[in-house]
Design a protein around this motif. Structure first.
Motif, short mmCIF file in Angstrom:
data_model
loop_
_atom_site.label_atom_id
_atom_site.label_comp_id
_atom_site.label_asym_id
_atom_site.label_seq_id
_atom_site.Cartn_x
_atom_site.Cartn_y
_atom_site.Cartn_z
N ILE A 19 -4.35 -7.29 -0.18
CA ILE A 19 -5.16 -7.08 0.76
C ILE A 19 -5.93 -8.19 1.19
CG2 ILE A 19 -7.30 -5.85 1.43
CD1 ILE A 19 -6.36 -3.58 -0.12
N VAL A 20 -6.19 -9.21 0.21
CA VAL A 20 -6.87 -10.66 0.67
C VAL A 20 -5.70 -11.45 1.38
CG1 VAL A 20 -7.72 -12.68 -0.57
CG2 VAL A 20 -8.39 -10.29 -1.42
N ILE A 21 -4.52 -11.36 1.02
CA ILE A 21 -3.65 -12.31 1.64
C ILE A 21 -3.59 -11.49 3.19
CG2 ILE A 21 -1.17 -12.89 1.52
CD1 ILE A 21 -1.24 -12.95 -1.26
N LEU A 54 0.75 -1.17 0.04
CA LEU A 54 0.07 -0.08 -0.07
C LEU A 54 0.58 1.29 -0.05
CD1 LEU A 54 -2.85 -1.18 2.55
CD2 LEU A 54 -2.83 -1.13 -0.13
N MET A 55 2.06 1.19 0.50
CA MET A 55 3.00 2.49 0.43
C MET A 55 3.53 2.54 -0.93
SD MET A 55 4.83 2.38 4.22
CE MET A 55 5.86 3.77 3.73
N LEU A 56 3.93 1.44 -1.60
CA LEU A 56 4.59 1.48 -2.85
C LEU A 56 3.38 1.43 -3.85
CD1 LEU A 56 7.39 -0.58 -2.15
CD2 LEU A 56 7.49 1.65 -2.20
N ALA A 57 3.27 2.32 -4.75
CA ALA A 57 2.06 2.42 -5.55
C ALA A 57 2.68 1.85 -6.90
CB ALA A 57 1.23 3.89 -5.88
N ALA A 58 3.84 1.54 -7.07
CA ALA A 58 4.37 1.27 -8.35
C ALA A 58 3.84 -0.24 -8.98
CB ALA A 58 5.78 0.97 -8.05
N GLY A 59 3.15 -1.02 -8.26
CA GLY A 59 2.59 -2.33 -8.89
C GLY A 59 1.35 -2.14 -9.58
#
Length: 94
Positions: free
Chosen positions: A38-40, A24-29
């Motif tokens: 989030i599911v994991i 969530l901090m890295l928006a590069a994905g």
């Protein structure tokens, strides 16, 4: 009994936050990758909640090692946070 339930819920939330923190901090994905993480994180939090709430352990026994678990969780959380901040700074140095 209520304190035990609250403690298990709080631990589950903390584990889910640590699992999802880097993604969530890295928006590069990719956009879908955040949803999978989030599911994991939810599954990891559910696993921790069930483990701390059950009377007997199902897979792993980690409930009765309180000082060791706190130190281990703190070190993992600090490592994930610091590495995420460093990686985020490489993408957006401002």
């Amino acid at each position: 009994m209520l304190a035990h339930l609250f403690s298990a819920f709080l631990r589950a939330i903390l584990v889910a936050v640590v699992v999802a923190m880097a993604s969530l901090m890295l928006a590069a994905g990719a956009w879908d990758a955040n949803h999978v993480v989030i599911v994991i994180a939810f599954i990891a939090g559910l696993f921790v909640f069930v483990q701390y709430r059950a009377f007997s352990p199902s897979i792993l026994e980690f409930r009765f090692a309180a000082p060791y678990n706190c130190i281990k969780f703190s070190c993992i959380a600090i490592s994930v946070l610091s590495l995420s901040v460093v990686a985020c700074g490489g993408n957006d140095p401002g």
